[in-house]
Structure formats: C-alpha cells, structure tokens
Design an enzyme around this catalytic site. Structure first.
Site, PDB file in Angstrom:
ATOM      1  N   ASN A   1      94.328 106.158  12.933  1.00  0.00           N
ATOM      2  CA  ASN A   1      93.348 107.142  13.995  1.00  0.00           C
ATOM      3  C   ASN A   1      93.208 106.334  15.240  1.00  0.00           C
ATOM      4  O   ASN A   1      92.920 107.007  16.223  1.00  0.00           O
ATOM      5  CB  ASN A   1      92.096 107.676  13.402  1.00  0.00           C
TER       6      ASN A   1
ATOM      7  N   GLY B   1      90.685 119.172  13.988  1.00  0.00           N
ATOM      8  CA  GLY B   1      91.277 119.501  15.418  1.00  0.00           C
ATOM      9  C   GLY B   1      92.037 121.023  15.522  1.00  0.00           C
ATOM     10  O   GLY B   1      91.965 121.575  16.095  1.00  0.00           O
ATOM     11  N   ARG B   2      92.617 121.208  14.222  1.00  0.00           N
ATOM     12  CA  ARG B   2      93.140 122.579  14.313  1.00  0.00           C
ATOM     13  C   ARG B   2      91.965 123.735  14.168  1.00  0.00           C
ATOM     14  O   ARG B   2      92.116 124.766  14.829  1.00  0.00           O
ATOM     15  CB  ARG B   2      94.025 122.835  13.015  1.00  0.00           C
ATOM     16  N   TRP B   3      90.994 123.359  13.508  1.00  0.00           N
ATOM     17  CA  TRP B   3      89.913 124.278  13.221  1.00  0.00           C
ATOM     18  C   TRP B   3      89.378 124.666  14.856  1.00  0.00           C
ATOM     19  O   TRP B   3      89.257 125.819  15.357  1.00  0.00           O
ATOM     20  CB  TRP B   3      88.827 123.911  12.704  1.00  0.00           C
TER      21      TRP B   3
ATOM     22  N   ARG C   1      95.051 107.270  18.244  1.00  0.00           N
ATOM     23  CA  ARG C   1      94.535 108.662  19.091  1.00  0.00           C
ATOM     24  C   ARG C   1      94.171 108.314  20.529  1.00  0.00           C
ATOM     25  O   ARG C   1      93.712 107.288  20.917  1.00  0.00           O
ATOM     26  CB  ARG C   1      93.649 109.509  18.309  1.00  0.00           C
TER      27      ARG C   1
ATOM     28  N   SER D   1      90.829 106.479  10.087  1.00  0.00           N
ATOM     29  CA  SER D   1      92.042 105.680   9.317  1.00  0.00           C
ATOM     30  C   SER D   1      92.182 104.753  10.358  1.00  0.00           C
ATOM     31  O   SER D   1      92.182 104.855  11.623  1.00  0.00           O
ATOM     32  CB  SER D   1      93.107 106.660   9.081  1.00  0.00           C
TER      33      SER D   1
ATOM     34  N   HIS E   1      85.476 118.016  15.612  1.00  0.00           N
ATOM     35  CA  HIS E   1      84.772 116.622  14.787  1.00  0.00           C
ATOM     36  C   HIS E   1      83.344 116.761  14.785  1.00  0.00           C
ATOM     37  O   HIS E   1      82.567 116.580  13.559  1.00  0.00           O
ATOM     38  CB  HIS E   1      85.060 115.394  15.516  1.00  0.00           C
TER      39      HIS E   1
ATOM     40  N   ARG F   1      99.167 115.686   0.763  1.00  0.00           N
ATOM     41  CA  ARG F   1      99.661 114.173   0.750  1.00  0.00           C
ATOM     42  C   ARG F   1      98.334 113.231   0.782  1.00  0.00           C
ATOM     43  O   ARG F   1      97.176 113.744   1.119  1.00  0.00           O
ATOM     44  CB  ARG F   1     100.560 113.667   1.957  1.00  0.00           C
TER      45      ARG F   1
ATOM     46  N   ASP G   1      90.435 116.827   6.486  1.00  0.00           N
ATOM     47  CA  ASP G   1      91.435 117.117   7.459  1.00  0.00           C
ATOM     48  C   ASP G   1      91.127 118.551   8.076  1.00  0.00           C
ATOM     49  O   ASP G   1      90.662 119.261   7.313  1.00  0.00           O
ATOM     50  CB  ASP G   1      92.851 116.897   6.835  1.00  0.00           C
ATOM     51  N   GLY G   2      91.748 118.496   9.176  1.00  0.00           N
ATOM     52  CA  GLY G   2      91.807 119.832   9.825  1.00  0.00           C
ATOM     53  C   GLY G   2      90.591 120.108  10.962  1.00  0.00           C
ATOM     54  O   GLY G   2      90.660 121.163  11.510  1.00  0.00           O
TER      55      GLY G   2
HETATM   56  C1  FPP Z   1      90.835 114.772  10.567  1.00  0.00           C
HETATM   57  O1  FPP Z   1      90.826 115.977  11.445  1.00  0.00           O
HETATM   58  C2  FPP Z   1      89.600 114.120  10.802  1.00  0.00           C
HETATM   59  C3  FPP Z   1      89.297 113.164  11.293  1.00  0.00           C
HETATM   60  C4  FPP Z   1      90.194 112.154  11.903  1.00  0.00           C
HETATM   61  C5  FPP Z   1      87.937 112.326  11.278  1.00  0.00           C
HETATM   62  C6  FPP Z   1      86.913 112.812  10.510  1.00  0.00           C
HETATM   63  C7  FPP Z   1      85.508 112.668  11.051  1.00  0.00           C
HETATM   64  C8  FPP Z   1      84.643 113.637  10.857  1.00  0.00           C
HETATM   65  C9  FPP Z   1      84.603 114.619   9.827  1.00  0.00           C
HETATM   66  C10 FPP Z   1      83.147 113.702  11.710  1.00  0.00           C
HETATM   67  C11 FPP Z   1      82.665 112.229  11.777  1.00  0.00           C
HETATM   68  C12 FPP Z   1      82.251 111.724  10.341  1.00  0.00           C
HETATM   69  C13 FPP Z   1      81.208 111.122  10.148  1.00  0.00           C
HETATM   70  C14 FPP Z   1      80.966 110.256   8.671  1.00  0.00           C
HETATM   71  C15 FPP Z   1      80.063 111.493  11.220  1.00  0.00           C
HETATM   72  P1  FPP Z   1      92.085 115.942  12.576  1.00  0.00           P
HETATM   73  O2  FPP Z   1      91.427 115.583  13.668  1.00  0.00           O
HETATM   74  O3  FPP Z   1      93.197 115.129  11.844  1.00  0.00           O
HETATM   75  O4  FPP Z   1      92.525 117.495  12.340  1.00  0.00           O
HETATM   76  P2  FPP Z   1      93.797 117.936  12.754  1.00  0.00           P
HETATM   77  O5  FPP Z   1      94.942 117.647  11.742  1.00  0.00           O
HETATM   78  O6  FPP Z   1      93.596 119.595  12.465  1.00  0.00           O
HETATM   79  O7  FPP Z   1      94.265 117.769  14.065  1.00  0.00           O
END
Ligand code: FPP
Length: 238
Positions: free
Chosen positions: A62, A17-19, A65, A59, A31, A188, A14-15
């Site tokens: 997701n 988007g915020r990063w 989105r 998920s 991503h 969580r 997770d994180g």
């Molecule tokens: C959560 O960050 C991350 C995801 C919804 C997707 C995870 C995907 C990757 C790490 C890259 C692609 C994966 C592979 C296996 C190639 P968020 O967007 O919810 O972050 P935020 O909570 O800061 O908005």
C-alpha cells in the site's frame, strides 16, 4: 461464541475504494467509512467474547499508492488511535501491531506506541493492527532476528524449530488464525499472515468492507462452526 474452538479471527478489509467509486465518492471517503466499520466490528467481537482479532489495515504494498491516499490513510489511523485510547481501556481491549512499524510517520508511530503501552495486558481481547505489513516481510525479519542470535552465539542452528521461529515473528503471543475473512470479492491471501494462517478456514464475501456489519461477521462465524477442521489428519470415525 465458542471460545475454545474460535480464538483468533483475522480480516482482510478490502473493497473501500470500489464501494466509494460506485457512489461517486473519493477513495478516502471509502476508507473513512471503512474506519467506521472497524469500530463496529471491534465492539461486536469484544461483546461476543472473541480473544484475538487481527485487522489488515495497511500492507507494505500500500505504500506504493498515490501519496495523498497514503497520507489520508495515515491520518485516519492517527484519528482512530487518538479516539480509541480511552475506549479500548474501558473495554479491556489491548492493542498490538504487527508489521514494519518503523516506516510509519512519526505521529502515527508515537500514537501507536502510546495506545499499545496504555492498553498492555488488559486481557479482555487483543486487537492487532497489521500496519506496513506483509507476511513474507514478517518472516524475513524473524529470520534476521534468529540469524543475529546465531551470530552472537546464543542460539544453535539445529535448535531452531517451529516454536522458536514462531516466537520470533511480530505476532508472537497470538495464537494461529482460526478464521480469515476477506471482504470485497477477491479470493486470495495477499501476503497476509502467511505463517499464522497455515490451517485457517478462509471465508470470502463479495461485500465491500464499509458495508460489512456485525450480522455479516456472525454469518462468517456460523459458517466456520460448520467446517470440519482436520489439520491434515483424517476425520475421526463416528
Ligand atoms: C482496502 O480497500 C483497504 C485498505 C487498503 C485500508 C484499510 C483501511 C481501513 C479499513 C480504514 C482505516 C483503518 C483503521 C484501523 C482506522 P481498497 O482501497 O484496496 O479497496 P479497492 O480494492 O476497492 O480499491
């Protein structure tokens, strides 16, 4: 790494988007950086001798989105699968997937099938991607599989026990999660491995996933080795 007591690590990445937002970048750039972290952590886990690594890559929630973000994530997944096919084989990493894979776009699904088949039974490490996944959905689909067998007359309701239920989950053949790591500051489970994480140790870090390094992974493992796991029993007297 102690292979006896740490067989399966599962990560909620997770994180992203915020990063990205904190750097004035697009969420997709986050991503993309997240996918780079995936490559590093997979290599590190393989080198450390871990047997099972599960990553929560997408998920069921997701899907809601914005369409361009979903499309971007599916493209990243396809790119990852294309580029990893040879590499996974070389490192004897077998790929598997859990989740409602039927919902993935055709190209991602085909690539996934191809890499899963090409790396089947390699035996070094199993990398499981949770895609279009939710723990409740996995449990409901397992219940449906069992109900079908009961309806066909090949299974009696009273014969259903935890083992038979577990064997009907997508993640059958993978041991329960020992350690669940969640990056990105939320604390969580977010519908991840609800069945398999029943006795997992939960490790939370504020670090966003794109910054999560092999050293951070080792820190989580060291923390895990300091935990006393009793599985509901009392601790043995010394
Ligand atoms: C959560 O960050 C991350 C995801 C919804 C997707 C995870 C995907 C990757 C790490 C890259 C692609 C994966 C592979 C296996 C190639 P968020 O967007 O919810 O972050 P935020 O909570 O800061 O908005």
């Amino acid at each position: 790494m102690d292979k006896q007591s740490l067989r399966h690590v599962a990560i909620i990445m997770d994180g992203n988007g915020r990063w990205a937002q904190a750097r004035g970048l697009t969420r997709l750039a986050g991503h993309r950086q997240g996918a780079a972290a995936v490559r590093k952590i997979v290599t590190h886990c393989r080198e450390a001798g871990l047997r099972h690594l599960t990553l929560y890559a997408f998920s069921i929630e997701n899907w809601a989105r914005p369409a361009f973000e979903v499309k971007g994530l599916m493209e990243l997944l396809a790119e990852f699968l294309l580029e990893q096919e040879e590499r996974l084989g070389r490192h004897r990493i077998e790929l598997s997937a859990i989740g409602d894979i039927s919902r993935l776009p055709a190209r991602a699904r085909e690539l996934l099938d191809r890499v899963v088949n090409a790396t089947r039974s390699l035996g070094g490490m199993r990398l499981t991607l949770a895609l279009s996944y939710s723990g409740r959905d996995e449990i409901v689909r397992a219940a449906r599989r069992l109900a079908r067998r009961v309806a066909e007359g090949t299974l009696r309701p009273n014969d259903i026990d935890e083992q038979i239920f577990e064997d009907s989950l997508d993640a059958r053949g993978t041991p329960p999660a020992d350690l669940v790591i969640r990056t990105g500051s939320e604390r969580r489970l977010s519908n991840f491995l609800l069945w398999q994480a029943a006795y997992a140790e939960l490790y939370f870090t504020d670090q966003p996933w794109p910054e999560f390094s092999p050293e951070d992974f080792d820190r989580a493992v060291a923390w895990y080795h300091g935990r006393k796991r009793t599985f509901g029993l009392v601790e043995a007297m010394g």
